[in-house]
Design an enzyme around this catalytic site. Structure first.
Site, PDB file in Angstrom:
ATOM      1  N   GLU A 186       0.812  -1.213   0.000  1.00 32.14           N
ATOM      2  CA  GLU A 186       0.000   0.000   0.000  1.00 32.14           C
ATOM      3  C   GLU A 186       0.850   1.269   0.000  1.00 32.14           C
ATOM      4  O   GLU A 186       0.487   2.260  -0.657  1.00 32.14           O
ATOM      5  CB  GLU A 186      -0.943   0.000   1.204  1.00 32.14           C
ATOM      6  CG  GLU A 186      -2.132  -0.933   1.064  1.00 32.14           C
ATOM      7  CD  GLU A 186      -1.772  -2.398   1.192  1.00 32.14           C
ATOM      8  OE1 GLU A 186      -2.524  -3.257   0.678  1.00 32.14           O
ATOM      9  OE2 GLU A 186      -0.721  -2.696   1.823  1.00 32.14           O
ATOM     10  N   HIS A 207     -11.035  -6.113   7.881  1.00 34.11           N
ATOM     11  CA  HIS A 207     -11.704  -5.833   6.608  1.00 34.11           C
ATOM     12  C   HIS A 207     -12.966  -4.997   6.807  1.00 34.11           C
ATOM     13  O   HIS A 207     -13.836  -5.000   5.946  1.00 34.11           O
ATOM     14  CB  HIS A 207     -12.084  -7.133   5.890  1.00 34.11           C
ATOM     15  CG  HIS A 207     -10.927  -7.986   5.500  1.00 34.11           C
ATOM     16  ND1 HIS A 207     -10.287  -8.810   6.388  1.00 34.11           N
ATOM     17  CD2 HIS A 207     -10.286  -8.127   4.314  1.00 34.11           C
ATOM     18  CE1 HIS A 207      -9.295  -9.440   5.775  1.00 34.11           C
ATOM     19  NE2 HIS A 207      -9.276  -9.038   4.518  1.00 34.11           N
TER      20      HIS A 207
END
Length: 337
Positions: free
Chosen positions: A60, A129
């Site tokens: 990321e 998540h």
């Protein structure tokens, strides 16, 4: 016009933006050949080629860092972070580089980056998540933060974000990716949500950043919400017959304080609902803004209904959400005060 759910509308927005501007580049983990874990980028690589829609390593900070470099070079990158929970390794690049690039270069460089990411709960994804980190980005000067609640807004806001010259964090509520609901996960939609998708123009249009939408007029209380929570509060209001004015913020930075102020001064009461944890959540900022600007018009204290101040509870996901019971109890307190 075409009937689209939010996933389809987001895909259409990127398709339109890439068709109009060859500098728009889409990339991220699994977004190319596979089309993204939620299929939001499906078909883009096939249509525009591997140089404009491509897969990246699981990194990321690398994804966001590359986007900053692309933006400085003159491109309009649209990176996807697969889940908002994974955005933190790229936080330094967003805060220290993307948000400051235009300012530190005295306007010589801009950072037209749109970071897309699914956020919030609703898929039993557990602690890694399901997070709602919007308040972190709302705190960073130079970033804009957008959270749509329906397909029409999702497409128009995303195109506006891609065309904007400042970096935008575009959070997509995955609980409503496939259509709205009435606030109950185990019941069909109510009449106010006529179908599980919306009519969306197939071509180019924009929804302005920084402009809220009054999705329901009312006189008794103002409810401020965004993303999934718009559907929750609309379900409660319809079920209980409350004369509430529901304001969908759509963009939390810049926030449309003029629309909020006008609504609260009219109703004299305000409830704020968001999925993120309570302490330091964006609802606290909204509460402060309402109190500062509307204090003499308030008939009762501003209330917040939010997620709990705990790590995200996998097995208790639906208890964690601000749901019909908690929202209804808060409205009762406000209206009886």
């Amino acid at each position: 016009m075409a009937v689209m759910n939010m996933i389809q509308a987001i895909n259409s927005a990127m398709d339109v933006a890439m068709e109009r501007d060859p500098d728009v580049i889409v990339f991220g983990e699994d977004v190319g050949y596979f089309g993204g874990v939620f299929r939001a980028t499906a078909g883009l690589q096939k249509k525009f080629g591997k140089n404009r829609a491509f897969d990246t390593p699981i990194s990321e900070n690398g994804i966001v860092g590359v986007a900053v470099g692309m933006a400085a070079y003159g491109l309009r990158p649209v990176p996807e972070i697969q889940f908002a929970d994974y955005i933190y390794p790229g936080l330094d690049q967003l805060v220290s580089e993307a948000a400051r690039l235009r300012y530190r270069s005295a306007g010589e460089f801009t950072a037209p980056i749109t970071v897309r990411s699914p956020f919030g709960g609703g898929i039993f994804g557990g602690q890694t998540h399901s997070q709602s980190p919007e308040a972190i980005f709302a705190h960073v000067a130079g970033l804009k933060t957008v959270i749509p609640s329906n397909p029409y807004d999702a497409k128009g806001l995303l195109i506006a974000a891609i065309e904007d010259n400042d970096p935008v964090i575009f959070f997509e509520p995955k609980r409503i990716y496939n259509g709205p609901f009435d606030g109950h996960y185990d019941r069909p939609v109510q009449p106010w949500s006529r179908h599980p998708a919306s009519e969306v123009p197939e071509g180019h249009y924009t929804v302005p950043l920084g402009k809220a939408a009054v999705v329901r007029g009312g006189e008794a209380v103002t409810i401020l919400a965004y993303g999934t929570m718009v559907h929750v509060v609309m379900g409660v209001v319809a079920e209980q017959g409350i004369d509430a004015e529901v304001v969908d913020l759509r963009t939390i930075v810049p926030v449309d304080i003029a629309t909020i102020e006008a609504s609260v001064k009219k109703t004299g009461r305000c409830l704020i609902v968001h999925e993120a944890t309570r302490t330091g959540g964006f609802g606290a900022e909204l509460s402060a803004l309402v109190t500062e600007r509307c204090f003499h018009h308030l008939e009762s204290p501003v209330e917040r209904v939010t997620g709990w101040d705990t790590p995200y509870p996998h097995s208790l996901e639906w208890a964690y959400f601000p749901g019909p019971v908690r929202v209804g109890e808060a409205l009762k307190r406000i209206l009886e005060d």
